[in-house]
Design a protein around this motif. Structure first.
Motif, PDB file in Angstrom:
ATOM      1  N   TYR A  74      -4.141  -0.141   0.874  1.00  0.00           N
ATOM      2  CA  TYR A  74      -4.186  -1.358   2.366  1.00  0.00           C
ATOM      3  C   TYR A  74      -4.993  -2.774   1.548  1.00  0.00           C
ATOM      4  O   TYR A  74      -4.715  -3.609   2.215  1.00  0.00           O
ATOM      5  CB  TYR A  74      -4.206  -0.992   3.029  1.00  0.00           C
ATOM      6  N   THR A  75      -6.601  -2.497   1.843  1.00  0.00           N
ATOM      7  CA  THR A  75      -7.476  -3.438   1.815  1.00  0.00           C
ATOM      8  C   THR A  75      -7.290  -4.129   0.789  1.00  0.00           C
ATOM      9  O   THR A  75      -7.420  -4.878   0.705  1.00  0.00           O
ATOM     10  CB  THR A  75      -9.102  -2.830   1.949  1.00  0.00           C
ATOM     11  N   GLY A  77     -11.958  -1.106  -3.249  1.00  0.00           N
ATOM     12  CA  GLY A  77     -11.354  -1.113  -1.829  1.00  0.00           C
ATOM     13  C   GLY A  77     -10.119   0.376  -2.172  1.00  0.00           C
ATOM     14  O   GLY A  77      -9.375   0.426  -3.130  1.00  0.00           O
ATOM     15  N   ASP A  78      -9.470   0.502  -0.668  1.00  0.00           N
ATOM     16  CA  ASP A  78      -8.149   1.295  -0.823  1.00  0.00           C
ATOM     17  C   ASP A  78      -7.015   0.555  -0.605  1.00  0.00           C
ATOM     18  O   ASP A  78      -7.165  -1.104  -0.952  1.00  0.00           O
ATOM     19  CB  ASP A  78      -7.859   1.690   0.968  1.00  0.00           C
ATOM     20  N   ALA A  98       0.896  -1.587  -0.217  1.00  0.00           N
ATOM     21  CA  ALA A  98       0.088  -0.079   0.393  1.00  0.00           C
ATOM     22  C   ALA A  98       0.733   1.367  -0.013  1.00  0.00           C
ATOM     23  O   ALA A  98       0.907   2.292  -0.701  1.00  0.00           O
ATOM     24  CB  ALA A  98      -1.307   0.063   1.255  1.00  0.00           C
TER      25      ALA A  98
END
Ligand SMILES: Nc1ncnc2c1ncn2[C@@H]1O[C@H](COP(=O)(O)OP(=O)(O)OP(=O)(O)O)[C@@H](O)[C@H]1O
Ligand SMILES: O=C(O)C1=C[C@@H](O)[C@@H](O)[C@H](O)C1
Length: 301
Positions: free
Chosen positions: A230-231, A227-228, A212
């Motif tokens: 990291y996710t 999603g972001d 990320a």
């Protein structure tokens, strides 16, 4: 372009002294805090002692450093770095005679540190460093793995990855950072096992954090999740890890970052430096190779 010719175009890293003296057992003891001269440029005198050999050996190292260590915290951090660098050097000298010039193949998920740790290992072993993803890019004339996946296919990439690993496995004295998915094809293991295989086993959360931080653009298998960063990295890494099952565990040596962190009293693997991981890799390689040598001897007699 064949992977073999791409290979010859990749630049080599430092070729330092190849052969160290073989030493038996022996923990490395470093007495810290010797003569830290805080003037700029600083000079540090460290007493390095190696126990466990028949004759107790000690040597003084005088090191010139390029910065001022005015604050205690900085100086502590610096000394830890010096300690690690010295231990790494000593450990490599222990391992080199067992290596017999065999290549090291680093396996592990995306972001597990194969490139970062691989470059450290190649320098200290006096080996050259190669990244199999980069070799495939050169061999097929495309600028990124993401482009290969998009414009050709994953299968096309995997075929060329196998060719690159085959070519690399015919060489000596290389450290190879393999692609995260190289472990899924059994044929690749038959190539990599000509050398020594090392698995960098990193918790998925730490992998997702690292990925990320740099973005998922260069990693086609992670990029299409919602999603972001990291996710989406964490979700996809979890499924890839399940799909790959025990494939990584075929490696000759497993470097488990969670174990190293616990041993060093850290709660989190993010406290571990790449050098500390490289040291653990050398320890595990030595242990594997000494067992290997013992088996060879038993078979011979
Ligand atoms: N011990 C570490 N601590 C913190 N960050 C690290 C560590 N090792 C590597 N990294 C960072 O994680 C990221 C991935 O590292 P690296 O490229 O070495 O992994 P890799 O296994 O070669 O990845 P890939 O297979 O995707 O090419 C980089 O941004 C790197 O700086
Ligand atoms: O884990 C994987 O399958 C991959 C990892 C990368 O190194 C590249 O080889 C590619 O993005 C595929």
């Amino acid at each position: 372009m064949e992977a073999a010719s791409a290979l010859s175009n990749q630049s080599c890293t430092w070729n330092g002294p190849e052969r160290g003296r073989r030493r038996t057992g022996g923990g490395l003891r470093i007495q810290r805090g010797f003569g830290v001269d805080t003037r700029c440029p600083s000079i540090i005198n460290l007493q390095v002692s190696q126990a466990g050999t028949s004759s107790y050996r000690s040597e003084s190292l005088r090191m010139k450093i390029s910065c001022c260590c005015s604050r205690k915290e900085e100086s502590e951090k610096f000394l830890t770095g010096v300690d690690e660098a010295l231990i790494l050097k000593k450990k490599s000298e222990d391992v080199i005679p067992y290596m017999n010039e065999r290549c090291l193949f680093l396996v592990g998920m995306m972001g597990s540190g194969k490139t970062t740790v691989g470059k450290i290992l190649s320098e200290v072993l006096g080996y050259s460093f190669f990244d199999s993803d980069k070799l495939v890019e050169k061999a097929v004339g495309m600028y990124s793995v993401a482009q290969i996946f998009k414009e050709r296919s994953e299968a096309f990439f995997r075929d060329n990855e196998s060719k690159a690993l085959r070519d690399l496995s015919l060489m000596r004295r290389l450290v190879v950072a393999t692609g995260g998915g190289a472990v899924i094809r059994p044929i690749n293991w038959s190539y990599m096992k000509r050398g020594i295989t090392v698995w960098l086993d990193v918790p998925l959360e730490a992998l997702a954090r690292r990925i990320a931080a740099v973005g998922t653009e260069s990693r086609p298998l992670l990029h299409n999740e919602p999603g972001d960063p990291y996710t989406k990295a964490l979700i996809r890494l979890s499924t890839l890890s399940e799909e790959r099952g025990d494939a990584y565990a075929n490696a000759d040596a497993r470097i488990c970052l969670q174990h190293i962190a616990s041993k060093q009293g850290h709660g989190d693997v993010s406290a571990l430096t790449p050098t500390a991981i490289a040291i653990e890799a050398l320890v595990k390689i030595e242990s594997f190779l000494s067992k290997d040598t013992a088996v060879e001897r038993l078979t011979y007699f």
